[in-house]
Scaffold this motif. Structure first.
Motif, mmCIF file in Angstrom:
data_model
loop_
_atom_site.group_PDB
_atom_site.id
_atom_site.type_symbol
_atom_site.label_atom_id
_atom_site.label_comp_id
_atom_site.label_asym_id
_atom_site.label_seq_id
_atom_site.Cartn_x
_atom_site.Cartn_y
_atom_site.Cartn_z
ATOM 1 N N MET A 1 0.592 -1.238 0.163
ATOM 2 C CA MET A 1 -0.041 -0.114 0.065
ATOM 3 C C MET A 1 0.718 1.377 0.204
ATOM 4 N N PHE A 2 2.171 0.996 0.297
ATOM 5 C CA PHE A 2 2.938 2.233 0.321
ATOM 6 C C PHE A 2 3.980 2.469 -1.009
ATOM 7 N N ARG A 3 3.638 1.751 -1.988
ATOM 8 C CA ARG A 3 4.366 1.901 -3.371
ATOM 9 C C ARG A 3 4.485 2.983 -4.087
ATOM 10 N N CYS A 4 3.599 4.021 -3.693
ATOM 11 C CA CYS A 4 3.379 5.248 -4.357
ATOM 12 C C CYS A 4 4.139 6.359 -3.551
ATOM 13 N N LEU A 5 4.438 5.957 -2.535
ATOM 14 C CA LEU A 5 5.125 7.051 -1.697
ATOM 15 C C LEU A 5 6.555 6.930 -2.086
ATOM 16 N N ASN A 6 7.315 8.228 -1.935
ATOM 17 C CA ASN A 6 8.567 8.262 -2.318
ATOM 18 C C ASN A 6 9.587 8.181 -0.848
ATOM 19 N N PHE A 7 10.035 7.064 -0.634
ATOM 20 C CA PHE A 7 10.983 6.791 0.231
ATOM 21 C C PHE A 7 12.391 7.522 0.272
ATOM 22 N N CYS A 8 12.764 7.525 -1.064
ATOM 23 C CA CYS A 8 14.254 7.722 -1.322
ATOM 24 C C CYS A 8 14.476 9.041 -0.914
ATOM 25 N N LYS A 9 13.936 10.204 -1.075
ATOM 26 C CA LYS A 9 14.582 11.550 -0.897
ATOM 27 C C LYS A 9 13.562 12.523 -0.288
ATOM 28 N N ARG A 10 14.052 13.661 0.363
ATOM 29 C CA ARG A 10 13.099 14.720 0.661
ATOM 30 C C ARG A 10 12.437 15.328 -0.708
ATOM 31 N N GLU A 11 11.209 15.716 -0.133
ATOM 32 C CA GLU A 11 10.141 16.445 -1.145
ATOM 33 C C GLU A 11 9.920 17.995 -0.764
ATOM 34 N N GLN A 12 9.981 18.865 -1.162
ATOM 35 C CA GLN A 12 9.557 20.165 -1.097
ATOM 36 C C GLN A 12 8.028 20.462 -1.117
ATOM 37 N N VAL A 13 7.523 20.890 -0.582
ATOM 38 C CA VAL A 13 5.927 21.334 -0.429
ATOM 39 C C VAL A 13 5.842 22.792 -0.105
ATOM 40 N N ARG A 14 5.065 23.371 -0.944
ATOM 41 C CA ARG A 14 5.054 24.929 -0.845
ATOM 42 C C ARG A 14 4.156 25.269 0.414
ATOM 43 N N ALA A 15 4.557 26.148 1.025
ATOM 44 C CA ALA A 15 4.181 26.512 2.357
ATOM 45 C C ALA A 15 2.605 26.771 2.385
ATOM 46 N N ASP A 16 2.224 27.337 1.261
ATOM 47 C CA ASP A 16 0.682 27.366 1.175
ATOM 48 C C ASP A 16 -0.242 26.477 0.637
ATOM 49 N N GLU A 17 0.488 25.261 0.303
ATOM 50 C CA GLU A 17 -0.239 24.139 0.058
ATOM 51 C C GLU A 17 -0.573 23.035 1.513
ATOM 52 N N MET A 18 -1.448 22.269 1.262
ATOM 53 C CA MET A 18 -2.031 21.482 2.171
ATOM 54 C C MET A 18 -1.362 20.049 1.884
ATOM 55 N N ALA A 19 -0.879 19.418 2.508
ATOM 56 C CA ALA A 19 -0.116 18.032 2.285
ATOM 57 C C ALA A 19 -1.268 17.126 2.717
ATOM 58 N N LYS A 20 -1.847 16.312 1.636
ATOM 59 C CA LYS A 20 -3.014 15.490 1.757
ATOM 60 C C LYS A 20 -2.564 14.175 1.764
ATOM 61 N N PHE A 21 -3.106 13.220 2.591
ATOM 62 C CA PHE A 21 -2.816 11.911 2.499
ATOM 63 C C PHE A 21 -4.091 10.872 2.557
ATOM 64 N N GLY A 22 -4.084 10.172 1.603
ATOM 65 C CA GLY A 22 -5.310 9.240 1.105
ATOM 66 C C GLY A 22 -5.072 8.514 -0.062
ATOM 67 N N ARG A 23 -6.227 7.892 -0.414
ATOM 68 C CA ARG A 23 -6.484 6.892 -1.429
ATOM 69 C C ARG A 23 -6.469 7.666 -2.912
ATOM 70 N N ASP A 24 -7.251 8.883 -2.990
ATOM 71 C CA ASP A 24 -7.336 9.770 -4.408
ATOM 72 C C ASP A 24 -6.147 10.040 -4.884
ATOM 73 N N SER A 25 -5.520 9.693 -5.700
ATOM 74 C CA SER A 25 -4.417 10.228 -6.611
ATOM 75 C C SER A 25 -4.479 11.662 -7.258
ATOM 76 N N ASN A 26 -5.842 11.982 -7.347
ATOM 77 C CA ASN A 26 -6.223 13.253 -8.059
ATOM 78 C C ASN A 26 -5.964 14.175 -7.007
ATOM 79 N N ILE A 27 -6.371 13.968 -5.868
ATOM 80 C CA ILE A 27 -6.136 15.126 -4.651
ATOM 81 C C ILE A 27 -5.170 14.854 -3.825
#
Length: 172
Positions: free
Chosen positions: A16-42
């Protein structure tokens, strides 16, 4: 940087974690919300499991008023599943500040979240890790009752109608 270590007891079989990137750090814009879930579009962080909600939870980065301290706010976005942050239960749309180090649980998922301070203003980083063993262990320890010097625990006898008897150490 927000370090997140993921665990699920069936991760070897169901991946179930195969779509997560465990290799490196990722940057997320400060004004974006980090969402975790099943829907890859959101959700940027996908969990491939039909029991996970379309959006399970979100993390919002923010700076405290009149302070340089940055924080994260976690919000439960699932109508079906409660989110547990350490020992606090969050229902649908409930939110709270994410502690500096905590365990997030929902269903059989366990996520250790650790916030590492930094200086960035325009973005934050996520660094995902995969755990091989459960993060949260249910410890079933026997109750630690004192054992008298004779080595016989009083709990093995019926305690009804008995009161403690004081015996001089010279008596047998």
């Amino acid at each position: 940087c927000l370090h997140m270590t993921f665990y699920h007891p069936c991760q070897e079989d169901k991946m179930m974690f195969r779509c997560l990137n465990f290799c490196k750090r990722e940057q997320v814009r400060a004004d974006e919300m980090a969402k975790f879930g099943r829907d890859s579009n959101i959700c940027h962080y996908n969990l491939l499991d039909t029991r996970v909600s379309r959006i399970q939870f979100s993390l919002q980065f923010y700076r405290k008023l009149n302070s340089s301290e940055s924080c994260f706010e976690i919000k439960n976005m699932s109508k079906k599943t409660k989110l547990i942050v350490d020992k606090t239960e969050l229902g649908y749309l409930n939110k709270m500040d994410l502690p500096w180090k905590c365990i997030i649980c929902f269903g059989d998922y366990q996520i250790l979240a650790e916030i590492q301070e930094g200086e960035a203003m325009d973005y934050f980083e996520t660094h995902l890790h995969l755990a091989k063993v459960p993060i949260l262990q249910e410890r079933c320890q026997p109750s630690l009752q004192p054992v008298p010097e004779n080595g016989i625990s009083s709990s093995s006898f019926s305690s009804e109608d008995k009161s403690p008897i004081e015996i001089d150490e010279n008596e047998s």
